[in-house]
Write an enzyme that holds these catalytic residues in place. Structure first.
Site, PDB file in Angstrom:
ATOM      1  N   SER A   1     -68.777  40.741 -29.932  1.00 53.82           N
ATOM      2  CA  SER A   1     -68.615  41.381 -31.247  1.00 53.82           C
ATOM      3  C   SER A   1     -67.186  42.010 -31.337  1.00 53.82           C
ATOM      4  CB  SER A   1     -69.737  42.503 -31.089  1.00 53.82           C
ATOM      5  OG  SER A   1     -69.797  43.396 -32.274  1.00 53.82           O
TER       6      SER A   1
ATOM      7  N   ASP B   1     -66.562  42.792 -38.558  1.00 56.47           N
ATOM      8  CA  ASP B   1     -66.206  42.731 -37.104  1.00 56.47           C
ATOM      9  C   ASP B   1     -66.278  41.369 -36.119  1.00 56.47           C
ATOM     10  OD1 ASP B   1     -68.781  42.315 -36.697  1.00 56.47           O
ATOM     11  OD2 ASP B   1     -69.089  43.507 -34.988  1.00 56.47           O
TER      12      ASP B   1
ATOM     13  N   GLU C   1     -75.954  52.264 -39.227  1.00 60.12           N
ATOM     14  CA  GLU C   1     -75.211  52.953 -38.232  1.00 60.12           C
ATOM     15  C   GLU C   1     -73.917  53.408 -39.038  1.00 60.12           C
ATOM     16  OE1 GLU C   1     -75.894  52.146 -33.972  1.00 60.12           O
ATOM     17  OE2 GLU C   1     -75.001  50.552 -34.671  1.00 60.12           O
TER      18      GLU C   1
HETATM   19  C1  LIG Z   1     -70.709  55.392 -31.678  1.00 63.20           C
HETATM   20  C2  LIG Z   1     -70.647  53.836 -31.721  1.00 63.20           C
HETATM   21  O1  LIG Z   1     -70.302  53.114 -32.541  1.00 63.20           O
HETATM   22  N1  LIG Z   1     -71.600  53.299 -30.902  1.00 63.20           N
HETATM   23  C3  LIG Z   1     -72.174  51.679 -31.002  1.00 63.20           C
HETATM   24  C4  LIG Z   1     -71.879  51.121 -29.451  1.00 63.20           C
HETATM   25  O2  LIG Z   1     -72.919  51.806 -28.638  1.00 63.20           O
HETATM   26  P1  LIG Z   1     -72.756  52.737 -27.641  1.00 63.20           P
HETATM   27  O3  LIG Z   1     -73.994  53.114 -26.830  1.00 63.20           O
HETATM   28  O4  LIG Z   1     -72.303  53.986 -28.348  1.00 63.20           O
HETATM   29  O5  LIG Z   1     -71.669  52.186 -26.616  1.00 63.20           O
HETATM   30  O6  LIG Z   1     -72.251  49.788 -29.747  1.00 63.20           O
HETATM   31  C5  LIG Z   1     -73.689  49.462 -29.946  1.00 63.20           C
HETATM   32  C6  LIG Z   1     -73.827  48.175 -29.971  1.00 63.20           C
HETATM   33  O7  LIG Z   1     -72.862  47.260 -30.650  1.00 63.20           O
HETATM   34  C7  LIG Z   1     -73.857  50.189 -31.475  1.00 63.20           C
HETATM   35  O8  LIG Z   1     -75.226  50.079 -32.004  1.00 63.20           O
HETATM   36  C8  LIG Z   1     -73.378  51.650 -31.589  1.00 63.20           C
HETATM   37  O9  LIG Z   1     -73.463  52.003 -32.582  1.00 63.20           O
HETATM   38 MG   LIG Z   2     -71.030  43.088 -34.105  1.00 66.69          MG
END
Ligand SMILES: CC(=O)N[C@H]1[C@@H](OP(=O)(O)O)O[C@H](CO)[C@@H](O)[C@@H]1O
Ligand SMILES: [Mg+2]
Length: 552
Positions: A70, A286, A380
């Site tokens: 990603s 992305d 999100e």
């Molecule tokens: C603050 C933030 O943007 N967190 C992201 C990130 O997760 P974290 O669990 O915060 O590392 O990666 C995920 C997968 O891509 C996405 O779903 C999420 O929104």
């Molecule tokens: Mg992605």
């Protein structure tokens, strides 16, 4: 073939070629397995096996495997599984995948497979079908070969979808599994998908004034070839200028560009500095094209970002309006799903108009919560999201008898939206077309869209701690329950700032704890974030000698 029904010798000999690195523990996290591409070979082989088992468990229906990291830097890679309806892998299987990925010897690999077969009650005589794809990362081809060895080991009928975006792969899974059925999701090819989107878009904008050119920052990733194909299909219906389309030069992927760069740094990608005109719309994808962030420069050249929250606000209001115009108010209820990272101003704006639910971070949580509404809009803040129309809503739309030409038009638009929007997972390109439709109908430029509400200034900070699992949360991650006493201290700080809000949670994709803070003015949001970060660092026993100097 052994008595257990597994081709034990075949699995062992193939597994021999994909040994697990001794010193690494793998975990199927929020976005599947994700780490440096150079250490993922054994994981790929084993994910090939898990995918085969999952398909067998699902009566031979096709499951998907996407090889991507990603928005992460180019040396990273990753892999995730897609269930037959095009959704994220069922949660209980995440732990099977983790167990198999961490088996140390060949014998343990066999034992773990046997144990999964027994626990999940898998009939090994069932067929297994898997469709798989990868993004443009240089480590992709080798990792895909390892995955294919896994398919061989468990007897999968594979279908290689080549280099494409994550949402296309999700679409393919659903399209393959609904082929020839009444609920067919569309032609099972990338072209089929883009034609479906293109046709729906053209239907929706017929008769509307021509749009001005939109700049798309493709993050130098797989979104570039995908957007190129889509753009050809769209023709004059949406003039597009593609930027950051270099998928061959080393280390340019997601580097100083792309949706994550824009959202995190809240800045224009430097490569667009002399290209974006004041007032012109632009957006960033992305690295696997499932996130979308819009932005524009005002007349003074100041940068303004339109993130996932702004997209949710724009889209939800539009759908509510169409539902009313179609005479379906009362029959179709629209709701919104967000996470704690949603800007407080967006939550306020949306809650005054619609039901809004907050769920833990990660698309699967948002997706499942959105399924509970007739029309569930989920995004999100980072730009990942989509809109789900329930089966009942689809039937309501199909059967509704409009009472006037205006109702009939609104109904047609709603039906076209169900074609335009990817129902399996968020897709930056599909979302982009959706945004463009709404902007066209509302005759909005970025400025009018941006003025729906004013974002509270905010700051996201990473804190490296010895053990992020010591941080446990409740209330959709908005409050810490452990380490004990820390939540009270955070609240003590928060209350000192106007419109102050802060929360702390362990990341599911990186070995860090994340701190989010927002407040009425930017300097205060930064100060609150760095104070809470300092608190977290000290509380978690961080070494005073290495304490980041910006932490307060
Ligand atoms: C603050 C933030 O943007 N967190 C992201 C990130 O997760 P974290 O669990 O915060 O590392 O990666 C995920 C997968 O891509 C996405 O779903 C999420 O929104
Ligand atoms: Mg992605």
């Amino acid at each position: 073939m052994s008595s257990s029904g597994l081709a034990v010798e075949e699995i062992k000999s193939l597994s021999e070629a994909h040994p697990k690195p001794a010193d690494i523990q793998f975990q199927y996290g929020t976005a599947g397995f994700r780490t440096l591409g150079s250490v993922l070979d054994s994981v790929m082989f084993r994910v090939g096996i898990i995918a085969g088992l999952r398909s067998k468990k699902c009566d031979g229906r096709t499951v998907g495997v996407m090889v991507t990291a990603s928005h992460n830097p180019e040396p990273d890679n990753g892999v995730k599984l897609v269930d037959p309806k095009g959704e994220m892998l069922e949660a209980s299987w995440e732990s099977y995948a983790t167990r198999l990925a961490n088996a140390t010897t060949n014998d343990e690999v066999i034992k773990t497979i046997e144990s999964i077969v027994e626990t999940a009650k898998i009939d090994l005589s069932k067929p297994a079908k898997v469709v798989y794809a990868r993004d443009t990362r240089p480590s992709g081809p080798t990792l895909v070969s390892a995955l294919e060895d896994g398919f061989k080991a468990i007897g999968v009928e594979p279908r290689n979808a080549g280099v494409t975006t994550t949402p296309v792969l999700h679409y393919l899974v659903r399209a393959i599994n609904t082929k020839g059925e009444r609920c067919s999701y569309g032609e099972d090819s990338e072209e089929g998908y883009f034609s479906k989107l293109g046709d729906a878009f053209k239907k929706l904008v017929t008769g509307r004034p021509a749009a001005s050119p939109l700049i798309i920052d493709c993050a130098n990733g797989v979104g570039a070839p995908a957007a190129e194909k889509l753009s050809e299909l769209l023709g004059n219906s949406l003039p597009i200028i593609l930027e950051n389309t270099d998928i061959t030069t080393k280390d340019v992927l997601n580097n100083g560009c792309g949706a994550d760069y824009v959202k995190t740094s809240q800045k224009l990608p430097p490569s667009l500095a002399n290209k974006l005109q004041p007032g012109q719309r632009a957006c960033s994808l992305d690295g696997d094209a499932d996130r979308l962030i819009y932005f524009y420069l005002d007349n003074r050249g100041a940068f303004h970002m339109l993130d996932g929250d702004k997209i949710a606000a724009l889209v939800a209001a539009f759908i509510v309006e169409l539902v009313k115009l179609a005479g379906l108010e009362g029959l179709i209820k629209v709701g919104v799903v967000q996470t704690a990272y949603a800007n407080g101003a967006s939550t306020k704006y949306l809650s005054e108009r619609l039901p809004v639910k907050c769920v833990p971070t990660g698309v699967k949580h948002l997706h499942h919560a959105a399924e509970r509404y007739d029309v569930g809009v989920y995004f999100e803040a980072n730009g990942h999201g989509t809109v789900l129309f329930s089966q009942v809503t689809m039937e309501t739309l199909a059967q509704h008898q409009p009472l006037s030409p205006a109702q009939s038009r609104a109904l047609e638009h709603l039906i076209s939206l169900t074609e335009l929007i990817n129902q399996t997972v968020g897709d930056a390109l599909s979302d982009m077309l959706l945004v463009e439709v709404v902007l066209s109908y509302k005759s909005y430029s970025g400025i009018e869209w941006d003025s729906l509400y004013v974002d509270l200034p905010n700051r996201l900070v990473k804190v490296v701690v010895a053990d992020r699992n010591a941080f446990k949360t409740e209330d959709a991650e908005r409050r810490l329950v452990s380490p004990e006493g820390l939540q009270q201290k955070i609240e003590g700080l928060m209350n000192r700032y106007q419109s102050g809000r802060s929360f702390v949670r362990p990341s599911g994709t990186e070995d860090v704890v994340r701190v989010y803070a927002e407040a009425a003015i930017k300097s205060q949001a930064d100060e609150l974030a760095f104070r809470v970060a300092g608190l977290v660092y000290d509380e978690a026993g961080g070494d005073p000698a290495n304490r980041p100097k910006e932490f307060l």
